[in-house]
Design a protein around this motif. Structure first.
Motif, short mmCIF file in Angstrom:
data_model
loop_
_atom_site.label_atom_id
_atom_site.label_comp_id
_atom_site.label_asym_id
_atom_site.label_seq_id
_atom_site.Cartn_x
_atom_site.Cartn_y
_atom_site.Cartn_z
N PHE A 1 0.84 -1.20 0.00
CA PHE A 1 0.00 0.00 0.00
C PHE A 1 0.87 1.25 0.00
N ARG A 2 1.88 1.23 0.88
CA ARG A 2 2.71 2.42 1.09
C ARG A 2 3.54 2.77 -0.16
N TYR A 3 4.10 1.74 -0.82
CA TYR A 3 5.05 2.03 -1.90
C TYR A 3 4.47 1.85 -3.30
N VAL A 4 3.34 1.15 -3.43
CA VAL A 4 2.75 1.00 -4.76
C VAL A 4 1.45 1.80 -4.87
N THR A 5 0.50 1.52 -3.98
CA THR A 5 -0.82 2.14 -4.10
C THR A 5 -0.76 3.65 -3.86
N TRP A 6 -0.22 4.01 -2.70
CA TRP A 6 -0.26 5.40 -2.27
C TRP A 6 0.34 6.38 -3.29
N PRO A 7 1.56 6.12 -3.80
CA PRO A 7 2.13 7.11 -4.73
C PRO A 7 1.24 7.34 -5.95
N SER A 8 0.54 6.27 -6.41
CA SER A 8 -0.22 6.49 -7.64
C SER A 8 -1.61 7.06 -7.37
N ILE A 9 -2.08 7.05 -6.12
CA ILE A 9 -3.40 7.65 -5.89
C ILE A 9 -3.32 9.01 -5.19
N THR A 10 -2.12 9.48 -4.84
CA THR A 10 -2.05 10.77 -4.13
C THR A 10 -2.78 11.91 -4.87
N PRO A 11 -2.69 12.00 -6.21
CA PRO A 11 -3.42 13.11 -6.84
C PRO A 11 -4.92 13.05 -6.56
N ILE A 12 -5.47 11.84 -6.52
CA ILE A 12 -6.91 11.70 -6.28
C ILE A 12 -7.24 12.01 -4.82
N VAL A 13 -6.35 11.61 -3.91
CA VAL A 13 -6.57 11.95 -2.51
C VAL A 13 -6.57 13.46 -2.35
N MET A 14 -5.60 14.10 -3.03
CA MET A 14 -5.50 15.56 -3.00
C MET A 14 -6.80 16.19 -3.54
N PHE A 15 -7.27 15.67 -4.66
CA PHE A 15 -8.51 16.16 -5.26
C PHE A 15 -9.67 16.02 -4.28
N ALA B 1 -13.42 34.37 0.49
CA ALA B 1 -11.96 34.44 0.63
C ALA B 1 -11.39 33.06 0.94
N ILE B 2 -12.05 32.33 1.84
CA ILE B 2 -11.54 31.01 2.21
C ILE B 2 -11.67 30.06 1.01
N ALA B 3 -12.81 30.10 0.32
CA ALA B 3 -13.02 29.21 -0.82
C ALA B 3 -11.99 29.50 -1.91
N MET B 4 -11.70 30.78 -2.13
CA MET B 4 -10.74 31.18 -3.16
C MET B 4 -9.34 30.69 -2.80
N ALA B 5 -8.98 30.81 -1.51
CA ALA B 5 -7.67 30.35 -1.08
C ALA B 5 -7.52 28.86 -1.40
N VAL B 6 -8.58 28.11 -1.14
CA VAL B 6 -8.52 26.67 -1.40
C VAL B 6 -8.43 26.40 -2.90
N THR B 7 -9.19 27.15 -3.68
CA THR B 7 -9.16 26.96 -5.13
C THR B 7 -7.76 27.22 -5.68
N THR B 8 -7.13 28.28 -5.18
CA THR B 8 -5.77 28.59 -5.63
C THR B 8 -4.82 27.44 -5.33
N LEU B 9 -5.00 26.88 -4.12
CA LEU B 9 -4.20 25.73 -3.73
C LEU B 9 -4.40 24.60 -4.73
N LEU B 10 -5.65 24.40 -5.11
CA LEU B 10 -5.99 23.34 -6.06
C LEU B 10 -5.26 23.53 -7.37
N MET B 11 -5.27 24.77 -7.88
CA MET B 11 -4.61 25.06 -9.14
C MET B 11 -3.11 24.82 -9.03
N ARG B 12 -2.54 25.26 -7.88
CA ARG B 12 -1.10 25.13 -7.71
C ARG B 12 -0.69 23.67 -7.67
N LYS B 13 -1.47 22.86 -6.93
CA LYS B 13 -1.11 21.45 -6.80
C LYS B 13 -1.38 20.67 -8.08
N ARG B 14 -2.10 21.26 -9.00
CA ARG B 14 -2.45 20.61 -10.26
C ARG B 14 -2.97 19.19 -10.05
#
Lengths: 315, 301
Positions: free
Chosen positions: A208-222, A294-307
């Motif tokens: 999980f740690r070395y195979v699953t997690w690295p490939s799903i981090t973008p989705i977790v972030m999303f 303001a809070i929603a915008m801050a989060v959206t910016t984060l989203l764009m940055r993290k791509r």
């Protein structure tokens, strides 16, 4: 007519006109239903306006009122942030666990997927009313069942300490969308990597740690970012749970203290509603809206940055 | 990627016939694993389904039994459902919900298709900015812009007390639907569109004749999501329809139904189930489009 006109124009101009034509519904919608009200919200945040008399300019008075004097602003902001942190964290962990579980299931996968997904579709009002009934202390089936095995159940939506956790429970019942998103991401992890890891002697956790997690981090972030934005808007469930659990008769027009019990379920969006549409304090309501923005915008910016995949496949 | 992708040899022990004590142990382990996974899943599934079961069982109880916390109804009072339908206003709420959700969906789909197509397939200056703006709109809490919007609809257009302030904006593109459909349209190969152009199709005909038929699953997904958004919407009807019970929708009316029947949990649960029913029915007919839509938001990009 339009056709012959566009034929007579030069090629790039015609293309530009065509693009504008296709985009026009959204261009109108964006200016009328987004840009205009956003500017107007800023304007009203500097005005005293009770929706009857003409608005008058009051400078920063609404702003200082909200931040310094409004008694419910503190609790509402605290509840909103509490829900954002706890609800999103719990939902992501539970959604991922459910996704992992469902991808391991061979027999009856269709049944399990449907069972986990269905509650997500229940209209929020209906789901909330149902949960207030199920968790009703004294008359609800859940405490009745807990009593049968010798546990005296909590007061759920009627206790300020357990009202917010009860809302988290309700949101876990509607985890279906996250489960499907995680399920799809997990099925996308290349099988060969698991086999290779297994040959290397990796246990379940290491895989999980070395195979699953690295490939799903973008989705977790999303999931985290959209979860935060959604929870910033948390309104219907908190309001309905408070109203129905309080048991008072609430006809339209009657004003009850929002956030029953003891403001524990009051969120910032609820405060916007009660300031704007019950107290007719348009200025304060607009200030609260802008805090939310303001809070929603801050989060959206984060989203764009993290791509997190939102703008990928752009070309 | 942190792990190197190794080509694993075809696992021989899977295909070779199993023999000896080691093989028997492996098989026992596999069976135990199967049982463990499926019993956990069954337990969780039970927890997910039980609320529906309790709501249903309570909905057919007598008034007094519904207050008792008991789980199984003494008698099956199907007439509770008739009582709910006979409640003044209930049928009107159905009609209003269907009007809002039906018209709202139709307008959203019609306006989202050309916009999503342009954003997915046209190359023009500022398309990245346009995409960013679409996503920002998607992220905007509805409470941020509701006050000025309400003032316009109520004071200038005199349409408060109706659902039109909620329906009309949908003719001008809903950001979420545009975004979702655009992601779907990106997956349609360019060649189809180019060959249509070679055959002399104009942009509009290409969209109608080639792209729309190919994008049916994506269009179905946004239609379903929009339908459920409208069906479930509480905030919108509360803002615009609250003063006029004749314009309430099921989602908005349900909570007032509870307060009018403040002790009748059985009737309330019957009404609750009736609000959930259309959504669940539609889901069983359109499961695939749903799951596809959800996945599209999160995974493909």
């Amino acid at each position: 007519m339009a056709l012959s006109l566009s034929r007579s124009l030069s090629n790039p101009a015609r293309r530009r006109l065509r693009t504008l034509g296709f985009l026009s519904p959204w261009l109108v919608g964006f200016s009328v239903f987004f840009a205009y009200p956003l500017i107007a919200t800023v304007y009203f945040s500097f005005m005293h306006y009770n929706q009857i008399k003409e608005p008058t300019f009051v400078g920063l008075r609404n702003w200082t009122y909200v931040f310094d004097q409004m008694p419910l602003f503190g609790p509402a902001l605290w509840n909103t942030l509490w829900l954002v942190v706890i609800m999103v964290a719990v939902r992501v962990v539970f959604g991922l666990s459910l996704g992992l579980l469902i991808t391991k299931i061979k027999t009856g996968a269709g049944f399990f997927r449907t069972a986990f997904y269905l509650p997500y579709l229940a209209p929020p009002v209906a789901a909330t009313v149902a949960f207030v009934f199920l968790l009703n202390p004294g008359t609800g089936p859940v405490n009745e069942m807990l009593g049968a095995i010798g546990i005296s159940g909590p007061n759920w939506f009627n206790d300020p300490d357990t009202a917010k956790p009860s809302l988290v429970l309700l949101s876990l019942w509607g985890i279906g969308d996250l489960m499907v998103i995680f399920m799809a991401a997990l099925l996308d992890v290349p099988k060969e990597q698991y086999e290779a890891a297994e040959l290397d002697g990796a246990g379940a956790w290491a895989r999980f740690r070395y195979v699953t997690w690295p490939s799903i981090t973008p989705i977790v972030m999303f999931a985290v970012v959209t979860g935060v934005v959604q929870t910033m808007q948390y309104y219907t469930q908190a309001l309905v749970a408070g109203k129905v659990a309080s048991g008072v008769n609430i006809g339209p027009g009657s004003v009850i203290q929002p956030g029953y019990p003891e403001h524990s379920t009051l969120t910032v969006p609820q405060l916007v509603y009660s300031m704007g549409f019950q107290n007719f304090n348009t200025g304060a309501a607009c200030v609260l809206s802008l805090v939310l923005f303001a809070i929603a915008m801050a989060v959206t910016t984060l989203l764009m940055r993290k791509r997190s995949g939102l703008l990928a496949a752009e070309d | 990627m942190t792990t190197t992708t190794l080509r694993a040899p075809a696992a021989p022990e899977r295909t070779a016939p199993l023999r000896g004590p080691a093989a028997a142990r492996a098989r026992r382990k596999r069976i135990l694993h199967w049982i463990a996974v499926h019993s956990v899943a069954l337990a969780v599934a039970l927890l997910f389904v039980l609320p529906f079961v309790f709501v249903f069982l309570t909905s057919v109880m007598s008034d007094s039994q519904a207050m008792s916390g008991e789980l199984w109804p003494d008698s099956w009072n199907w007439s509770n459902y008739k009582t709910v339908f006979d409640t003044p206003g209930f049928l009107e709420w159905w009609r209003n919900s269907l009007l809002y959700a039906g018209l709202g969906t139709l307008l959203t789909v019609c306006s989202a298709i050309p916009v999503a197509y342009a954003l997915a397939k046209f190359r023009f200056r500022g398309r990245r900015t346009a995409m960013l703006l679409v996503i920002s709109t998607m992220m905007l809490p509805p409470q941020v812009i509701v006050i000025p919007m309400y003032l316009v609809w109520a004071q200038q257009l005199h349409l408060s007390g109706t659902l039109w302030p909620l329906i009309i904006p949908m003719a001008f593109g809903d950001a979420y639907s545009i975004f979702l459909l655009r992601q779907f349209l990106l997956t349609i190969p360019k060649e189809y569109i180019e060959s249509a152009k070679v055959d002399g199709c104009g942009e509009f005909r290409t969209l109608v004749k080639i792209v729309v038929p190919m994008a049916k699953p994506g269009i179905a997904a946004i239609a379903l999501f929009q339908f459920f958004y409208c069906w479930n919407d509480y905030f919108g009807p509360q803002i615009y329809a609250a003063q006029n019970p004749g314009a309430w929708t099921l989602s908005y009316g349900l909570e007032s139904f509870k307060s009018a029947h403040s002790v009748n949990w059985n009737l309330t649960m019957a009404a609750t189930l009736l609000v959930m029913a259309p959504v669940i029915l539609v889901f069983f007919f359109a499961q695939k489009a749903f799951v596809e839509g959800v996945t599209l938001t999160g995974v493909k990009g």
